[in-house]
Design a protein around this motif. Structure first.
Motif, PDB file in Angstrom:
ATOM      1  N   GLU A 205       7.171  33.050  21.939  1.00 47.13           N
ATOM      2  CA  GLU A 205       6.961  33.545  20.555  1.00 47.13           C
ATOM      3  C   GLU A 205       7.780  35.201  20.374  1.00 47.13           C
ATOM      4  OE1 GLU A 205       2.767  33.866  20.008  1.00 47.13           O
ATOM      5  OE2 GLU A 205       2.618  31.745  20.280  1.00 47.13           O
ATOM      6  N   GLY A 206       8.521  35.625  21.314  1.00 46.14           N
ATOM      7  CA  GLY A 206       9.239  36.568  21.113  1.00 46.14           C
ATOM      8  C   GLY A 206       8.688  38.017  21.327  1.00 46.14           C
ATOM      9  N   MET A 207       7.584  37.839  22.278  1.00 44.66           N
ATOM     10  CA  MET A 207       6.834  39.277  22.598  1.00 44.66           C
ATOM     11  C   MET A 207       7.785  39.938  23.749  1.00 44.66           C
ATOM     12  SD  MET A 207       4.527  41.347  22.558  1.00 44.66           S
ATOM     13  CE  MET A 207       2.916  40.339  21.866  1.00 44.66           C
ATOM     14  N   THR A 208       7.824  41.307  23.447  1.00 43.66           N
ATOM     15  CA  THR A 208       8.740  42.037  24.299  1.00 43.66           C
ATOM     16  C   THR A 208       7.526  42.319  25.636  1.00 43.66           C
ATOM     17  OG1 THR A 208       9.560  43.348  22.647  1.00 43.66           O
ATOM     18  CG2 THR A 208      10.033  44.157  24.877  1.00 43.66           C
ATOM     19  N   MET A 209       8.222  42.031  26.750  1.00 43.26           N
ATOM     20  CA  MET A 209       7.283  41.749  27.988  1.00 43.26           C
ATOM     21  C   MET A 209       8.148  42.529  29.139  1.00 43.26           C
ATOM     22  SD  MET A 209       6.231  37.734  27.618  1.00 43.26           S
ATOM     23  CE  MET A 209       5.069  37.370  28.978  1.00 43.26           C
ATOM     24  N   LEU A 210       7.304  43.056  30.061  1.00 42.12           N
ATOM     25  CA  LEU A 210       7.558  43.745  31.355  1.00 42.12           C
ATOM     26  C   LEU A 210       6.668  43.019  32.208  1.00 42.12           C
ATOM     27  CD1 LEU A 210       8.934  45.975  29.476  1.00 42.12           C
ATOM     28  CD2 LEU A 210       8.994  47.175  31.743  1.00 42.12           C
ATOM     29  N   CYS A 211       7.183  42.295  33.188  1.00 41.14           N
ATOM     30  CA  CYS A 211       6.081  41.765  34.297  1.00 41.14           C
ATOM     31  C   CYS A 211       6.370  42.141  35.731  1.00 41.14           C
ATOM     32  CB  CYS A 211       6.028  40.187  33.970  1.00 41.14           C
ATOM     33  SG  CYS A 211       5.957  39.382  32.404  1.00 41.14           S
ATOM     34  N   VAL A 212       5.544  42.788  36.247  1.00 41.95           N
ATOM     35  CA  VAL A 212       5.693  42.889  37.710  1.00 41.95           C
ATOM     36  C   VAL A 212       5.188  41.530  38.375  1.00 41.95           C
ATOM     37  CG1 VAL A 212       4.863  44.018  39.788  1.00 41.95           C
ATOM     38  CG2 VAL A 212       5.604  45.713  37.706  1.00 41.95           C
ATOM     39  N   THR A 213       5.735  40.998  38.795  1.00 39.85           N
ATOM     40  CA  THR A 213       5.245  39.665  39.425  1.00 39.85           C
ATOM     41  C   THR A 213       6.034  39.225  40.818  1.00 39.85           C
ATOM     42  OG1 THR A 213       4.639  37.428  39.030  1.00 39.85           O
ATOM     43  CG2 THR A 213       6.518  38.294  37.988  1.00 39.85           C
ATOM     44  N   HIS A 214       5.521  38.309  41.610  1.00 39.84           N
ATOM     45  CA  HIS A 214       5.857  37.750  42.601  1.00 39.84           C
ATOM     46  C   HIS A 214       6.254  36.040  42.360  1.00 39.84           C
ATOM     47  CE1 HIS A 214       5.236  41.181  45.056  1.00 39.84           C
ATOM     48  NE2 HIS A 214       4.281  41.242  44.783  1.00 39.84           N
ATOM     49  N   GLU A 215       6.100  35.628  41.000  1.00 42.06           N
ATOM     50  CA  GLU A 215       6.485  34.258  40.628  1.00 42.06           C
ATOM     51  C   GLU A 215       7.782  34.206  40.165  1.00 42.06           C
ATOM     52  OE1 GLU A 215       4.219  32.084  40.753  1.00 42.06           O
ATOM     53  OE2 GLU A 215       2.542  33.362  41.781  1.00 42.06           O
ATOM     54  N   MET A 216       8.608  33.824  41.067  1.00 45.22           N
ATOM     55  CA  MET A 216      10.023  33.831  40.988  1.00 45.22           C
ATOM     56  C   MET A 216      10.311  32.585  39.988  1.00 45.22           C
ATOM     57  SD  MET A 216      11.306  36.387  42.164  1.00 45.22           S
ATOM     58  CE  MET A 216       9.989  37.982  42.286  1.00 45.22           C
ATOM     59  N   GLY A 217       9.454  31.601  40.164  1.00 47.55           N
ATOM     60  CA  GLY A 217       9.789  30.246  39.122  1.00 47.55           C
ATOM     61  C   GLY A 217       9.577  30.979  38.000  1.00 47.55           C
ATOM     62  N   PHE A 218       8.430  31.811  37.411  1.00 56.76           N
ATOM     63  CA  PHE A 218       8.363  32.469  36.097  1.00 56.76           C
ATOM     64  C   PHE A 218       9.402  33.140  35.803  1.00 56.76           C
ATOM     65  CE2 PHE A 218       6.965  35.926  33.773  1.00 56.76           C
ATOM     66  CZ  PHE A 218       6.501  35.298  32.526  1.00 56.76           C
ATOM     67  N   ALA A 219      10.142  34.104  36.675  1.00 53.41           N
ATOM     68  CA  ALA A 219      11.087  34.808  36.121  1.00 53.41           C
ATOM     69  C   ALA A 219      12.502  34.045  36.060  1.00 53.41           C
ATOM     70  CB  ALA A 219      11.590  35.835  37.512  1.00 53.41           C
ATOM     71  N   GLN A 220      12.646  32.832  36.657  1.00 59.53           N
ATOM     72  CA  GLN A 220      13.569  31.918  36.485  1.00 59.53           C
ATOM     73  C   GLN A 220      13.654  31.401  35.109  1.00 59.53           C
ATOM     74  OE1 GLN A 220      13.475  29.849  39.999  1.00 59.53           O
ATOM     75  NE2 GLN A 220      15.392  30.476  40.662  1.00 59.53           N
ATOM     76  N   ALA A 221      12.303  31.250  34.686  1.00 62.12           N
ATOM     77  CA  ALA A 221      12.211  30.467  33.749  1.00 62.12           C
ATOM     78  C   ALA A 221      12.334  31.245  32.210  1.00 62.12           C
ATOM     79  CB  ALA A 221      10.910  29.457  33.632  1.00 62.12           C
ATOM     80  N   VAL A 222      11.662  32.400  32.254  1.00 57.10           N
ATOM     81  CA  VAL A 222      11.512  33.110  30.930  1.00 57.10           C
ATOM     82  C   VAL A 222      12.300  34.402  31.010  1.00 57.10           C
ATOM     83  CG1 VAL A 222       9.273  32.099  30.044  1.00 57.10           C
ATOM     84  CG2 VAL A 222       9.471  34.098  31.540  1.00 57.10           C
ATOM     85  N   ALA A 223      12.474  34.936  32.063  1.00 59.22           N
ATOM     86  CA  ALA A 223      12.985  36.500  32.150  1.00 59.22           C
ATOM     87  C   ALA A 223      14.614  36.354  31.658  1.00 59.22           C
ATOM     88  CB  ALA A 223      13.255  37.009  33.490  1.00 59.22           C
ATOM     89  N   ASN A 224      14.851  37.194  30.812  1.00 63.19           N
ATOM     90  CA  ASN A 224      16.452  37.475  30.550  1.00 63.19           C
ATOM     91  C   ASN A 224      17.130  38.688  31.197  1.00 63.19           C
ATOM     92  OD1 ASN A 224      14.922  39.220  28.913  1.00 63.19           O
ATOM     93  ND2 ASN A 224      15.962  38.301  26.917  1.00 63.19           N
ATOM     94  N   ARG A 225      15.899  39.166  32.265  1.00 61.52           N
ATOM     95  CA  ARG A 225      16.604  40.381  33.029  1.00 61.52           C
ATOM     96  C   ARG A 225      15.776  40.292  34.267  1.00 61.52           C
ATOM     97  NH1 ARG A 225      17.803  46.270  31.562  1.00 61.52           N
ATOM     98  NH2 ARG A 225      16.984  45.448  29.716  1.00 61.52           N
TER      99      ARG A 225
END
Lengths: 262, 484
Positions: A205-225
């Motif tokens: 939905e376009g929320m600005t997000m900063l996530c500290v996480t160890h879920e690298m799958g999540f990082a690959q799927a949604v992060a743009n940085r």
């Protein structure tokens, strides 16, 4: 790790605007004499989704806790949504009401029902009428798929459900930025997915997000940085594809080999 | 096939097991005795020893207690009855003293024609408490209000209350019961007014005194709003200082002038006429009602980040806790007048209430600080992260949880303080335990009677304290939020 992400991600809404949401320049922080954050420079645009990774003790939680002033920085500048964080309480309250935060241990209020957890801040901080706050809360509880738990107490819910309530509670303040501090680290493996799905939906939905996480799958799927931190400094930042497939720093390579190696 | 072989064969469960009832236990009473009283040689020996002690005590006191006399005019008459009834040399309890001096134990030297006033105040106290203590359960609230109404009104009738006051009390009771059915929160207005009305009913005099005292907080609020435009700190100071100045310098004259214009007086009763349970309950309740908020403020101050606030709180708490209550009471009765402007007549009961409050508040602060410290840091962080300011976070998130954790400690402090009210005997007030039984013994009729008054007073204290303890357990159960 990445099997947690099973849904197809809709990137159509995930546009990054030019508007700067958070700008951190030359920020330093010490705990006593211990230099936890060293010369942090980071600009986050509205709509960006950033994943911060790194070994424990690298200062990643401290960094995002500085963004809503749960931790105080001693040098440098943090500007959130155009408001600079200083010791001015008015500015701090302003920033906090624009920035939502989700904690590792949920930190729901155990003496209040799920619905009351969600309506408390809108009613007392935003001065929203109770009826309206409840309607908003139900809307977000439906979004995190637990409207039927609204009148239960947090102690009666599972960990995954509690974390989704915590996300809904933050969303009820209609924040422009969401901070996630290891939101799935305290969860049983079976419950990680439901929380990640909720976060992915938010990202879509376009929320600005900063996530500290160890879920690298999540990082690959949604992060743009993806930002990699070690010893209180930003070691590497890159788009997820290059970060995972072609890391530049030796430290990053080592970290990735350790967490993705098995 | 060997056992080992059976365990290494792959196994797949075809059907899931349904839940089964637990195994039936051994028979109830026998099992209970076995596990609790005779689980081993040491336990069995202790059980037998305990039984022997109980038997010894009962055996020792039973005759005395069984030979109770409830109707007699004096101790010698009592003894005569015992000898007549149970033979030469037998001993017995003479409860007739309680029966005869009941009013004195209850009201001290309060004028007997005005006994109905404290009675009414005590009865209406339950109306004031209903929205605070019994806000959750309609059934309990109904029972409390109706019982208080019936008992108070009949007592007032027996004690000869004037008709208009009888009607007044009846109207309040009926009104409160009706309002409580719909919205018990509305009764809070009465709860806030009750301290002022209660003081008026107990001490009498002009109603203008309590009214003018009530003006103090109103002025404080006005000062807070006016000064709040300039600075919040100034507003805070004004909020406290303005009412204090008003009470010390102006309220008295204002009340006198108003009384001259329009008299609202009932017969006044001086503080030295108070005694017995009336005195204990007055001091105890005021102390309870005042020490809780003061204790909360002190606990928060002690955890404050502000150095000065924190230091002052620590000094206050440690000093008060380090000094015996009796020393504080002596200060109240002897020294406090030196610090007052000359000519001010500062009521002795009020002075004692202040000291008892301060004393209990210091303990309360530490109890509540324990509750605050027990809360996970995450609760503070979550409140901060949602943008709640300090006071809102405290009021909505932190204190409700911290106070709940502290309930047993808070109630212990209340109970301790209530029992400590008997120490006011040392500053010349008539506490029920020492002064009142001395006063009873001072008459020739009851000279030499010791056990019965002490047991009676002890029993009443026990009933009240046990009631508080049970209430706290009820409250804990009610606030239980986990695994419900």
């Amino acid at each position: 790790m990445s099997e947690a992400i099973t849904r197809k991600i809709d990137r159509s809404q995930m546009q990054v605007s030019d508007e700067v949401a958070i700008s951190i320049t030359n920020m330093n922080k010490w705990y006593g004499t211990f230099h936890v954050l060293r010369d942090i420079n980071l600009t986050v645009h509205q709509g960006e989704r950033i994943v911060i990774a790194g070994p424990s003790g690298s200062g990643k939680s401290t960094l995002i806790r500085c963004i809503n002033r749960l931790e105080e920085h001693q040098a440098g500048q943090i500007i959130v949504d155009g408001v600079e964080l200083t010791s001015d309480i008015k500015n701090i309250d302003k920033v906090r009401s624009e920035v939502g935060m989700v904690f590792q241990h949920f930190n729901l209020f155990p003496h209040l029902t799920v619905l009351e957890n969600c309506t408390l801040a809108p009613i007392w901080v935003r001065k929203v009428p109770k009826k309206q706050a409840e309607a908003t809360a139900m809307h977000f509880l439906e979004k995190v798929k637990i409207p039927e738990q609204a009148n239960k107490y947090p102690g009666q819910l599972s960990g995954g459900q509690q974390q989704r309530v915590a996300i809904a509670r933050s969303l009820c303040m209609q924040p422009r930025i969401m901070l996630f501090d290891e939101p799935t680290s305290a969860l049983d493996p079976e419950m990680i997915k439901e929380v990640l799905d909720t976060m992915i939906e938010l990202a879509e939905e376009g929320m600005t997000m900063l996530c500290v996480t160890h879920e690298m799958g999540f990082a690959q799927a949604v992060a743009n940085r993806v930002i990699f931190m070690d010893q209180g400094q930003i070691v590497e930042q890159n788009n997820p594809h290059d970060f995972f497939n072609n890391p530049k720093s030796e430290r990053t390579k080592l970290f990735l080999s350790q967490i993705l190696g098995h | 096939m060997s056992e080992l072989h059976a365990e290494t064969v792959p196994f797949v469960r075809e059907t899931m097991l349904p839940p089964a009832p637990p195994p039936t236990q051994e028979a109830g009473a026998v099992r209970w005795l076995r596990t609790n009283l005779f689980s081993g040689p040491v336990n069995s020996a202790l059980t037998i020893l305990g039984l022997l002690i109980v038997w010894f005590l009962v055996n020792h006191f039973w005759n005395w207690f069984a030979h109770s006399v409830w109707n007699a005019g004096s101790l010698s008459e009592c003894r005569q009855i015992i000898i007549d009834r149970w033979g030469e040399g037998s001993t017995g309890a003479c409860w007739a003293v309680v029966r005869e001096r009941w009013m004195q134990f209850t009201f001290g030297f309060y004028p007997s024609g005005l006994y109905w006033r404290p009675t009414m105040a005590f009865g209406l106290l339950f109306v004031a408490l209903a929205p605070v203590l019994f806000s959750e359960s309609r059934k309990i609230r109904r029972i409390v209000l109706l019982t208080a109404a019936v008992l108070t009104l009949s007592a007032m009738a027996v004690l000869g209350a004037p008709t208009h006051w009888f009607i007044f009390a009846a109207v309040i009771f009926i009104g409160a019961t009706v309002i409580a059915e719909q919205n018990p929160g509305r009764l809070l207005i009465f709860s806030l007014l009750f301290p002022f009305l209660g003081v008026w009913w107990l001490w009498g005099g002009s109603l203008w005194g309590p009214i003018m005292a009530l003006v103090g907080p109103v002025l404080g609020w006005v000062a807070y709003r006016l000064l709040g435009r300039f600075s919040p700190i100034l507003a805070g100071i004004g909020m406290i200082l303005v009412p204090l100045l008003w009470w010390i310098f102006l309220a008295g004259d204002a009340a006198r002038d108003a009384e001259n214009l329009a008299s609202l007086a009932i017969p006044a009763v001086a503080s030295d006429r108070f005694g017995g349970f009336l005195l204990s309950i007055t001091i105890g309740l005021s102390g309870i009602a005042l020490s809780l908020p003061l204790g909360i403020v002190l606990a928060l101050a002690r955890r404050s980040d502000m150095f000065l606030v924190k230091t002052l709180a620590v000094m206050f708490i440690e000093f008060i806790r380090g000094v015996p209550l009796i020393a504080l009471l002596f200060v109240a009765s002897l020294l406090l007048n030196y610090f007052m402007p000359p000519g001010t007549n500062f009521d002795i009961i009020l002075r004692v209430i202040i000291m008892v409050t301060v004393f209990a508040a210091a303990y309360m602060a530490e109890v509540i600080r324990g509750g605050l410290a027990a809360l996970p840091k995450g609760q503070y962080e979550a409140a901060d992260a949602l943008g709640l300011d300090y006071w809102k976070a405290q009021r909505l998130i932190i204190l409700p949880q911290a106070l709940k954790i502290s309930i047993p400690g808070i109630v212990s402090t209340f109970i301790g303080m209530f029992k400590d009210t008997t120490l006011v005997t040392f500053v010349g007030l008539y506490d029920p335990l020492k002064s009142m039984s001395d006063a009873v013994r001072a008459s020739t009729d009851w000279k030499g009677i010791y056990w019965e008054p002490y047991i009676f007073v002890g029993l009443i204290f026990f009933i009240i304290c046990f009631g508080m303890s049970r209430y706290s357990m009820y409250l804990e159960r009610r606030l239980q939020r986990e695994h419900r």
